[in-house]
Structures are given as C-alpha cells and as structure tokens.
Design a protein around this motif. Structure first.
Motif, PDB file in Angstrom:
ATOM      1  N   THR A 101      43.965  41.948  32.366  1.00 54.02           N
ATOM      2  CA  THR A 101      42.678  41.530  32.916  1.00 54.02           C
ATOM      3  C   THR A 101      42.645  40.014  32.993  1.00 54.02           C
ATOM      4  OG1 THR A 101      41.454  41.235  30.858  1.00 54.02           O
ATOM      5  CG2 THR A 101      41.602  43.471  31.716  1.00 54.02           C
ATOM      6  N   ASN A 113      35.873  41.621  28.918  1.00 50.38           N
ATOM      7  CA  ASN A 113      37.186  42.243  29.090  1.00 50.38           C
ATOM      8  C   ASN A 113      37.690  42.831  27.783  1.00 50.38           C
ATOM      9  OD1 ASN A 113      37.496  41.764  31.813  1.00 50.38           O
ATOM     10  ND2 ASN A 113      38.400  39.741  31.499  1.00 50.38           N
TER      11      ASN A 113
ATOM     12  N   GLU B  85      46.504  40.133  41.267  1.00 58.79           N
ATOM     13  CA  GLU B  85      45.261  39.433  40.941  1.00 58.79           C
ATOM     14  C   GLU B  85      44.114  39.946  41.805  1.00 58.79           C
ATOM     15  OE1 GLU B  85      44.962  36.204  39.060  1.00 58.79           O
ATOM     16  OE2 GLU B  85      42.813  36.073  39.461  1.00 58.79           O
ATOM     17  N   GLN B  88      43.240  43.464  40.870  1.00 64.45           N
ATOM     18  CA  GLN B  88      42.526  43.495  39.604  1.00 64.45           C
ATOM     19  C   GLN B  88      41.064  43.125  39.806  1.00 64.45           C
ATOM     20  OE1 GLN B  88      41.305  40.846  37.486  1.00 64.45           O
ATOM     21  NE2 GLN B  88      40.909  42.163  35.729  1.00 64.45           N
ATOM     22  N   GLN B  92      37.997  45.449  38.827  1.00 65.69           N
ATOM     23  CA  GLN B  92      36.938  44.989  37.934  1.00 65.69           C
ATOM     24  C   GLN B  92      35.564  45.219  38.570  1.00 65.69           C
ATOM     25  OE1 GLN B  92      37.524  40.993  36.471  1.00 65.69           O
ATOM     26  NE2 GLN B  92      36.371  41.531  34.646  1.00 65.69           N
ATOM     27  N   LEU B  98      43.174  47.575  35.406  1.00 69.28           N
ATOM     28  CA  LEU B  98      44.420  47.645  36.160  1.00 69.28           C
ATOM     29  C   LEU B  98      45.596  47.680  35.198  1.00 69.28           C
ATOM     30  CD1 LEU B  98      45.655  47.356  39.089  1.00 69.28           C
ATOM     31  CD2 LEU B  98      46.033  44.983  38.456  1.00 69.28           C
TER      32      LEU B  98
END
Lengths: 348, 348
Positions: A101, A113, B85, B88, B92, B98
């Motif tokens: 994360t 997170n 990235e 992810q 999120q 992820l």
DNA sequence: ACGCACTCTGATAACGTTTCCTGAAAAGGC
DNA sequence: GCCTTTTCAGGAAACGTTATCAGAGTGCGT
C-alpha cells in the motif's frame, strides 16, 4: 453457460472422490496417513475439479494468513519499488504474499493502511513511517499483536526494529570526500526537510564541515527545477560562491544537475556535484554523477528476513528473546566515484 | 507481560459491552438498526479494546476478500511499478488491497503465483502474461471464477480483456517520423524478441518501412552494452551505414545511446536516435532522447477500473453482459520530440 | 481362532463473522 | 387502555477448513 460457479469445496471434492473431507484435507496437506492409492485418486479428482483450498477458512482455524503488509510512500519510487521487490522475493521464499500500500508520506493515510492490513490479519508488517514521532503510530504499534519492521526511517523510541542506511555516516563521508578534494565552499541542498533521512544527512554534512572548521551552508528551498535554478543562480552571483554542491536526495541532485547544464557551468571544473542516493542514469549522463549509493535491495531483503525470523521464532519457544534481537540495523552506504566530483580525471 | 495475546473477537467485545454479537456486528457495519445509545456505547468498547474484525471470517461468509492480485514481471521495473501504483490507487478507492507478485517473465512462476493468489481468494486479477500463447495459462483462466484483466500483453484468443499500448501504431508512427525527416537508412534494434510488445513494435516498424518502399533492417542481437557496441560498430563500418536508429525498448535505447556517446558519433547529426518507451532521464541526458511514450499509469488505472467494473457488475443483474464489455483496450502512444531525432533544431 | 497393534478413514466440533429469524419493547392509532 | 406497527436486540445456523477423536479394516503373534 459459463463455468463461473462458486469454486469447489472440500466436501464437494470428497463427495466426487467418494471419500471423507478429512481425507481430502490430508491429501492437500502432504498426504500423510493416507494410503498411496487413495492419495493418488483424490489428487486426481482435485486436479480435475481445479480445487484450491480456501485460505480464509484455513486462517480462521488459527493458521497464518501467509501474507505480509508493506506500507511505503510510493510504489513508483525506484527506491521503494526495489525495496518492495526484495521483500517480495523473501516473502515468496517463505511461502507468503506481499500486500503493498502507498501512504504518500501522509501519516493519516499510513495509519489507515496499517489498520486495513491488520484487519486482513497479515502475519507481519514492514513500514516506512511517514513520521517517526507520530503518537498515533506509536499507540498503534504498541498494541499490535504482529511483528513490525521499520525501513528507511525508524520509529521513535526504537519501538520496533528498523533497517536503514547509515545516512549520517554516508553524508559525512561524502562531505569529507569533497573537502579532501580541496573544495572550499561546499553547500548542501537539502530538498524537503521533514524526513528523518534528510535530517540525518544534514547532520552528517554539518559534522564533516564542522570537523574541518568550515562553515556549513544549507539551502532548504529547492523543491523543483525552478527553485533550484533560483537558488543556484543566487549563490553563483552572490559573494563567495560555492565550488561544490552536495545534494541530499535524488530529485534535488537532478534539478541541480540540469540547472548547472542550463547555466553552462562546467562540472566539475567550476562546480563539483555529489548526490546522496544513486539513480538509474547517473552513469549515463555527461558528466556522470558521483553519488552515495544506498543498499536498496538489501534494506528490503534484510527487513523481510528479520520479519520472518520473528515470525518463525514466535512459533517456537516463548523463551526470552527480546534481549537478543537487534533493535536497529544500519547498513553501510558506498561512494560511487563518477565524474561530477572531480575524482576521475576525465571522460569515462 | 507483553500485550501480545490473541486479538479480541466479536463475542469478547459483546460480552464486555453487555450486548449480543449481532449488535456488535451491526455497529461495525455502519450501525443500522441500532439505537444511538447502544451504538455509541459499543463503539466506545470497540475502540477501547482495539478490536478489528477478522477479515478471514468475513470472507468465509461469502464476502469479497477486498483484495486483488497483480502478477507482473518485476516490481522494480519502472513501467510495471507505475502500473502497480495506479492500480493500487484504484484498488484503494474501491476499498481493496493490492497483492503484488513478480513472475520474472517465467510462465511457470507466473502460474504458481496465480494459483496462490486464487487460493487466497482474491476478488480479481491483473496479469501481464509472460507468454500470450501458453496453453496452461489459458486452461487456468478458462476455469477461473474471478475476473481477470491482462495488461501490456494480451492472452491468445482474447480469453480475457486486455489493456495495452498501441505498440504497432506507436512504432509505425515513430518510423514514419524518421522517414519524414529524410533519414534514408533506418535500422531497428529490437532487444529480446520473445515478448508480444516487441513483436508488435517490429510489425509497426516493418509496416512503415514497407509503405515507404524502404528495406527493413532488424537487429535482434542487442542484449547488453557489449552487444550493442558490437552491433553498432559493425553497422557503422559496414557498407551503407544507417543514419537513424529506432530502438524498441528502454534498455536497448540506453545501450545504443551510450555506445554512440562512446564512439563520438554526433546525435542526431550523424545518427538519429528514437526509442520506444519513455524513461526518467531521457530529457536530462545530452542530447535529450526522443521517445514514444506509453500511457503507463493509464494502463494500470484502466485495467483496475475495468476489473472493478466487472466486480461490481457481477453483484447486480446476471443479465447478458458479455457482449457489451470491451475485450481489448488499446491506448494511444505519444511521440515526445526531444533532440535525438533531429526535430528540435538545437539546445533545449 | 482370537485378540492386539497398526494403518487408514470419517464424523464432528471448532475458528469468528454475518444473516436469518424470533422476541421484546416502545411508539402510535383508535 | 388495547391492539398494531415499528424499532431494537439476540440466539443460532452457516461459511470451508482442520484437529480431535473414534471406528473400521488388515495383518500378525499366540
């Protein structure tokens, strides 16, 4: 008619194979205490049905989740992605998955997170704390029931083991190197100053300068190309201009480099340049840029190894083990001499 | 006396709060159908005990794991880490995690990774297939009960939706660009040729050359600096030497660039250079290198969005939906004109 | 033949959560 | 004040797996 039904379960496999669920379970877990014949038969059915055990159910039975969490500022950052790659390799070797994360260096996002990862019952955590001093983070870590390793930056009070580069020594060594080469006015461009690593590097720079009886000059204003241009131009046109620049992070190094090229300042003749942290094309640009290299992969690897060490250790004796474990691992940095600091006479 | 006991459970919280487990569960999930007073009370107890619901148990009840898997060749590769990235970030936003694994372009490792992820009951998968034609991969995907999106490279037969750059058009455009600039002998350095992307780029190069009635010259031997040096030196000293080089991947571009610098071949005067795929310092090196830029983040983002679209869609009507969904998303590339192809007259 | 030890197998109870469904209490309509 | 409706609370079952325990079948020694 898509095959997209629910995945098969142990009992379905058991029914199809004409055995009990226990036997199927045993086959999955190595096949001990099962006759070779049934083992082979059940295995065949398993393959035919494409059965995969449901990890969630396993976890519920008190087993490890076989996952570890990694909380880093950014996945796209080369430093942290290398770190992640190394950690993932270790995880894989330990039969585990890595959940990544991105905190974007925001303490709030970082906490969130962490909470999510904990909720997912990861076996352990590796985190690059956005703020070493954060009370909220410390509270969280204190009540945590899984091991945590900090990377790149420690947590205050050595609450958890940390794996980091020796930023202080690296920066001091770099500065000393410039001093030894006879540069008289060495300035330091820090970039943002909120991070632990930058602080350490600043300390290192100051220590070396102080030891040499030279005045430390820190410029904390460089945030992008524009500010770098302004800063460097001011210094050049001011009184007593520098003859060497020490930059504390990648982006700052590159900004400084580009500005010097743009201003046609010969490197290293008129201005030496030395950067903290190596990067992909530092050796390709002309002149090539000397840097302090951090053991990037090693940080990720060692952190993950430390984590799994704790994980495996916990399985065994509950004996005293807190005293022995290293609370902090500082890894050595290395000076890579290229052209920009004036060491290698010319070309290559 | 460490606090490292087992984490609290619903029933423990329920007991401590003097309510039933159902009520606690309701409080956790939004607090509907609970009186404000009890809600507040239970919430307080939850916070005090640091309770976090056990995801494994939730999953077992048939809920999503709130995790998606990403299988890429390498986490440290800038292309894929940017991809990761972006993915992810989308994950999120969809309240998911992820899980990243590295296949190192090895089909076997890739299959294993996929199986492990499936066993962990990820809600969906994003994968950059090592080999588009692999039968084993296709078998696996066919029987899979979760949605999968391919990135960077498709799976044969469009078995799953794919998100990729338009490698063919990008390469054709790049070649055409060189042709338009009057270069007469344009050679193409491929690097390794096993990957789908490289094949497409080769096709693009060939198509443009053919259309212009020029002979296509492909060199597939460049694997590192040494082989690049050999290849380029041979071409230069041979009959009819090239006046432009088109490289199909990053590392090849950089090797070629370094060799040209080393041999003191002026770029672009004596030799133009154009590379496929942008990289960090392409604009910092001198001369700056013109490239075809891929929409890296967009690939990761779109793939993840497509995945969650399927995930959410599945929740709703089971109505016909296969026809509408795009099976392949090709994203446009972009030529970034810098100095190495001779477009911009000079400097900048 | 008989029982004993051994190997192999299966039924069943957990693990922690959510989802029924059943109850009780409070609110509202006459 | 009584009955209906609504709101709130809790008991118990279920998810898929593994651990425990008990049962069935086999071979062996006596």
């Amino acid at each position: 008619m898509k095959k997209r039904g629910t995945p098969p379960t142990v009992s379905e496999v058991a029914r199809a194979a004409g055995v009990g669920t226990t036997t199927v379970s045993r086959v999955i877990n190595g096949g001990d205490r099962v006759s070779p014949k049934t083992l082979e038969h059940v295995q065949r059915v398993i393959d035919a049905m494409g059965y995969r055990p449901n990890q969630a159910a396993r976890v519920l039975k008190g087993h490890r989740t076989k996952t570890i969490g990694l909380v880093i500022p950014s996945i796209a950052d080369p430093f942290f992605s290398s770190c992640a790659e190394a950690a993932q390799a270790v995880a894989q070797a330990n039969d585990s998955l890595l959940i990544v994360t991105a905190s974007h260096n925001d303490p709030h996002s970082e906490l969130e997170n962490l909470n999510i990862l904990i909720s997912h019952r990861v076996d352990g955590l590796i985190v690059a704390p956005a703020n070493s001093q954060s009370e909220a983070l410390q509270d969280l870590l204190r009540r945590l029931s899984v091991p945590v390793i900090a990377v790149d930056r420690p947590v205050a009070d050595s609450l958890v083991p940390a794996v980091l580069s020796d930023n202080f020594k690296g920066a001091r060594f770099a500065t000393q190197h410039l001093i030894d080469h006879g540069y008289k006015r060495i300035v330091c461009l820090t970039g943002e100053t909120t991070l632990f690593t930058i602080h350490e590097r600043m300390r290192g720079y100051r220590a070396a300068m102080e030891a040499a009886g030279m005045p430390a000059t820190l410029n904390t204003s460089v945030k992008d190309y524009r500010s770098a241009e302004y800063a460097i131009q001011s210094m050049l046109s001011g009184p007593n201009p520098p003859d060497a620049i020490f930059t504390l992070k990648n982006s700052t190094t590159i900004y400084a480099f580009e500005v010097l090229l743009k201003l046609n300042v010969p490197i290293p003749k008129a201005m030496a340049l030395l950067g903290f942290d190596d990067f992909e094309l530092a050796s390709t640009v002309r002149p090539s840029i000397s840097v302090i290299q951090q053991p990037v992969e090693e940080i990720g690897r060692v952190a993950a190894e430390l984590l799994f060490e704790q994980l495996l250790g916990k399985r065994g004796a509950h004996a005293p083990q807190k005293a022995k474990r290293p609370r902090m691992v500082t890894l050595e940095t290395r000076l890579i001499q290229r052209s920009s600091c004036g060491c290698t006479p010319a070309g290559s």
